[in-house]
Design a protein around this motif. Sequence first.
Motif, PDB file in Angstrom:
ATOM      1  N   ILE A  59       0.847  -1.193   0.000  1.00 31.43           N
ATOM      2  CA  ILE A  59       0.000   0.000   0.000  1.00 31.43           C
ATOM      3  C   ILE A  59       0.879   1.238   0.000  1.00 31.43           C
ATOM      4  N   TRP A  60       0.361   2.321  -0.543  1.00 30.82           N
ATOM      5  CA  TRP A  60       1.065   3.606  -0.588  1.00 30.82           C
ATOM      6  C   TRP A  60       1.555   3.971   0.811  1.00 30.82           C
ATOM      7  N   ALA A  61       2.872   4.064   0.988  1.00 25.89           N
ATOM      8  CA  ALA A  61       3.480   4.227   2.309  1.00 25.89           C
ATOM      9  C   ALA A  61       3.016   5.487   3.052  1.00 25.89           C
ATOM     10  N   PRO A  62       2.879   6.656   2.390  1.00 23.75           N
ATOM     11  CA  PRO A  62       2.413   7.837   3.140  1.00 23.75           C
ATOM     12  C   PRO A  62       1.043   7.662   3.791  1.00 23.75           C
ATOM     13  N   LEU A  63       0.147   6.902   3.157  1.00 27.41           N
ATOM     14  CA  LEU A  63      -1.162   6.661   3.763  1.00 27.41           C
ATOM     15  C   LEU A  63      -1.018   5.814   5.025  1.00 27.41           C
ATOM     16  N   VAL A  64      -0.162   4.789   4.958  1.00 25.29           N
ATOM     17  CA  VAL A  64       0.100   3.963   6.131  1.00 25.29           C
ATOM     18  C   VAL A  64       0.672   4.819   7.258  1.00 25.29           C
ATOM     19  N   ALA A  65       1.628   5.680   6.907  1.00 22.62           N
ATOM     20  CA  ALA A  65       2.252   6.552   7.905  1.00 22.62           C
ATOM     21  C   ALA A  65       1.239   7.496   8.533  1.00 22.62           C
ATOM     22  N   CYS A  66       0.340   8.048   7.721  1.00 26.69           N
ATOM     23  CA  CYS A  66      -0.678   8.972   8.224  1.00 26.69           C
ATOM     24  C   CYS A  66      -1.569   8.291   9.263  1.00 26.69           C
ATOM     25  N   ILE A  67      -2.051   7.107   8.948  1.00 29.94           N
ATOM     26  CA  ILE A  67      -2.965   6.399   9.851  1.00 29.94           C
ATOM     27  C   ILE A  67      -2.286   6.074  11.172  1.00 29.94           C
ATOM     28  N   PHE A  68      -1.053   5.585  11.095  1.00 22.36           N
ATOM     29  CA  PHE A  68      -0.349   5.171  12.308  1.00 22.36           C
ATOM     30  C   PHE A  68       0.223   6.350  13.095  1.00 22.36           C
ATOM     31  N   THR A  69       0.145   7.548  12.539  1.00 22.39           N
ATOM     32  CA  THR A  69       0.578   8.736  13.267  1.00 22.39           C
ATOM     33  C   THR A  69      -0.586   9.398  13.992  1.00 22.39           C
ATOM     34  N   LEU A  70      -1.790   9.214  13.499  1.00 27.89           N
ATOM     35  CA  LEU A  70      -2.962   9.780  14.179  1.00 27.89           C
ATOM     36  C   LEU A  70      -3.269   9.023  15.476  1.00 27.89           C
ATOM     37  N   GLY A  71      -2.883   7.746  15.559  1.00 27.99           N
ATOM     38  CA  GLY A  71      -3.104   6.970  16.772  1.00 27.99           C
ATOM     39  C   GLY A  71      -2.436   7.576  18.004  1.00 27.99           C
ATOM     40  N   PRO A  72      -1.135   7.929  17.940  1.00 30.45           N
ATOM     41  CA  PRO A  72      -0.497   8.559  19.095  1.00 30.45           C
ATOM     42  C   PRO A  72      -1.141   9.877  19.515  1.00 30.45           C
ATOM     43  N   ALA A  73      -1.709  10.615  18.561  1.00 30.36           N
ATOM     44  CA  ALA A  73      -2.418  11.847  18.929  1.00 30.36           C
ATOM     45  C   ALA A  73      -3.590  11.516  19.855  1.00 30.36           C
ATOM     46  N   ALA A  74      -4.328  10.465  19.518  1.00 35.49           N
ATOM     47  CA  ALA A  74      -5.428  10.036  20.379  1.00 35.49           C
ATOM     48  C   ALA A  74      -4.908   9.532  21.722  1.00 35.49           C
ATOM     49  N   GLY A  75      -3.764   8.852  21.705  1.00 34.90           N
ATOM     50  CA  GLY A  75      -3.177   8.363  22.944  1.00 34.90           C
ATOM     51  C   GLY A  75      -2.823   9.481  23.902  1.00 34.90           C
ATOM     52  N   CYS A  76      -2.300  10.584  23.377  1.00 36.13           N
ATOM     53  CA  CYS A  76      -1.973  11.742  24.221  1.00 36.13           C
ATOM     54  C   CYS A  76      -3.224  12.304  24.890  1.00 36.13           C
ATOM     55  N   LEU A  77      -4.306  12.366  24.147  1.00 33.82           N
ATOM     56  CA  LEU A  77      -5.549  12.902  24.705  1.00 33.82           C
ATOM     57  C   LEU A  77      -6.091  11.990  25.802  1.00 33.82           C
ATOM     58  N   LEU A  78      -5.895  10.677  25.665  1.00 39.55           N
ATOM     59  CA  LEU A  78      -6.359   9.742  26.698  1.00 39.55           C
ATOM     60  C   LEU A  78      -5.590   9.911  28.006  1.00 39.55           C
ATOM     61  N   LEU A  79      -4.376  10.441  27.932  1.00 38.48           N
ATOM     62  CA  LEU A  79      -3.550  10.599  29.126  1.00 38.48           C
ATOM     63  C   LEU A  79      -3.811  11.911  29.866  1.00 38.48           C
ATOM     64  N   LEU A  80      -4.726  12.742  29.384  1.00 37.19           N
ATOM     65  CA  LEU A  80      -4.959  14.054  29.980  1.00 37.19           C
ATOM     66  C   LEU A  80      -5.640  14.037  31.353  1.00 37.19           C
ATOM     67  N   PRO A  81      -6.589  13.137  31.640  1.00 37.78           N
ATOM     68  CA  PRO A  81      -7.257  13.177  32.947  1.00 37.78           C
ATOM     69  C   PRO A  81      -6.270  13.108  34.115  1.00 37.78           C
ATOM     70  N   GLU A  82      -6.623  13.742  35.211  1.00 40.29           N
ATOM     71  CA  GLU A  82      -5.732  13.797  36.371  1.00 40.29           C
ATOM     72  C   GLU A  82      -5.548  12.438  37.032  1.00 40.29           C
ATOM     73  N   SER A  83      -6.566  11.575  36.951  1.00 38.99           N
ATOM     74  CA  SER A  83      -6.467  10.229  37.518  1.00 38.99           C
ATOM     75  C   SER A  83      -6.823   9.221  36.426  1.00 38.99           C
ATOM     76  N   LEU A  84      -5.926   8.280  36.199  1.00 31.88           N
ATOM     77  CA  LEU A  84      -6.114   7.322  35.111  1.00 31.88           C
ATOM     78  C   LEU A  84      -6.451   5.936  35.642  1.00 31.88           C
ATOM     79  N   GLU A  85      -7.414   5.305  34.999  1.00 22.59           N
ATOM     80  CA  GLU A  85      -7.620   3.878  35.213  1.00 22.59           C
ATOM     81  C   GLU A  85      -6.495   3.139  34.483  1.00 22.59           C
ATOM     82  N   PRO A  86      -5.999   2.039  35.026  1.00 22.01           N
ATOM     83  CA  PRO A  86      -4.907   1.317  34.369  1.00 22.01           C
ATOM     84  C   PRO A  86      -5.199   0.953  32.921  1.00 22.01           C
ATOM     85  N   TRP A  87      -6.453   0.572  32.625  1.00 26.12           N
ATOM     86  CA  TRP A  87      -6.756   0.168  31.251  1.00 26.12           C
ATOM     87  C   TRP A  87      -6.685   1.343  30.280  1.00 26.12           C
ATOM     88  N   VAL A  88      -7.014   2.546  30.756  1.00 19.94           N
ATOM     89  CA  VAL A  88      -6.903   3.733  29.902  1.00 19.94           C
ATOM     90  C   VAL A  88      -5.438   4.010  29.596  1.00 19.94           C
TER      91      VAL A  88
END
Length: 429
Positions: A287-316
């Motif tokens: 598959i076109w490599a830039p598309l693969v890179a784009c998809i797998f780079t948006l995941g960490p952005a979501a991961g950062c947002l999940l870490l924002l709460p002051e208290s985290l459940e282990p599964w989060v």
Amino acid sequence: MTAHNNDQWRVAMREWREHWRLGLAALIGTGMCLSVWPSVSSLFVAPLQEAFGWSRGDISLAQNASLAAALIAPVLGRLVDRVGVRPVLIGGLLLTACAYFSLALMHGPLPLYYLLYGLLSVVGAATTGLTFTRVVTGAFVGSRGLALAITRSGLALSGALLPPAVFAIIATYGWRMGFVALGTLILLIALPTAWLWIRGASVAPTSAPAGAKAQISLWGLLKNHKVVLVCVASALNYAPIVALLSQFQPLLVGKGLEAASAAALIGVVGVSALIGAFVTGMLVDRIWAPLVACIFTLGPAAGCLLLLPESLEPWVAIVALILLGLGQGAEIDVVAFMIARYFGMRSYASIYGISVFCIAVMIAIQGSLIGLSYDYFGNYNVALMVAAGCFVLAALSYLGMGRYPTGDQVSAAAIDTQVSSSASAAPSK
């Protein structure tokens, strides 16, 4: 589609039968040299703070040493293109082990820590993807993406196994033995395998095609806007992960997790990076490599947002770390693949060196600011939001690479001619 997949697997099997020693040496070296340092560096923050009374901001300022590595990376890339991988890599392995041992002997003051950290960053640059991906991309062509993924699995595995092991060593024997352990791994395992197995025509300098210039200048490469784009995208993608890894244990402890659990959870990043490396490695061969890179780079952005709460459940925390790990596993493979696919092998290490320069500058900025951000705000939330923004920009930048230069099987000489032509023309729009 089935026949095409069978052909790719046959190509992969043939290339691995011929070059398995090179691939295994690169896998081992990648997992034991400087590239693994971001996965374990946060384990030294609290011990150094306790031993010398330095603040987290003081310790994180050592990330500015990446600026020195940034300056040396393009020069190392040119050297690899000129003399081949082997002499640069062997020298880098020896000096990196010595740098770890020097840190173990440190008794302060803070400027000495900065000096030794800078030494580690500079000499360690010769033991990163700058050399190891050149080993793989030179030996593997038809299964390049898969080969890069297999090689990258060495770093993913060490990212999963080393943090709890180094944490146990530090807890039992002290932080000095943590540095000794990292240097010993290089001397006893990475160096011998590189010395014995990384040799041959595929790691030698790539000769220029008839009628072409011997080597394109760094300035000439920078006149190609796609060279700049892939290098900037790689920096926006990789640097935030390194910056976060440098403070991950205290970050998770601040979110309510216990210290030992936080250290163990860092290994989740390594496991998911392994998965990300294999998945993206197989995808970019199809598959076109830039598309693969784009998809797998948006995941960490979501991961950062999940870490924002002051208290985290282990599964989060686990989900967030998985997303960050998938992005980390994908980045090195995809960027190395795109450099070889868009620009060929003759200037591969030079372009990779430029990308390392961009990454190191961004690491110096973000690695320093993340600790200072904690000192100023009392938490890491601002740093997490900035990192998420960087990931989104990186994802969009990858899409700007456009189509591959020619058809499915483009020769390295043809791509290098394209880069040379672009460099001699007016700057791209």
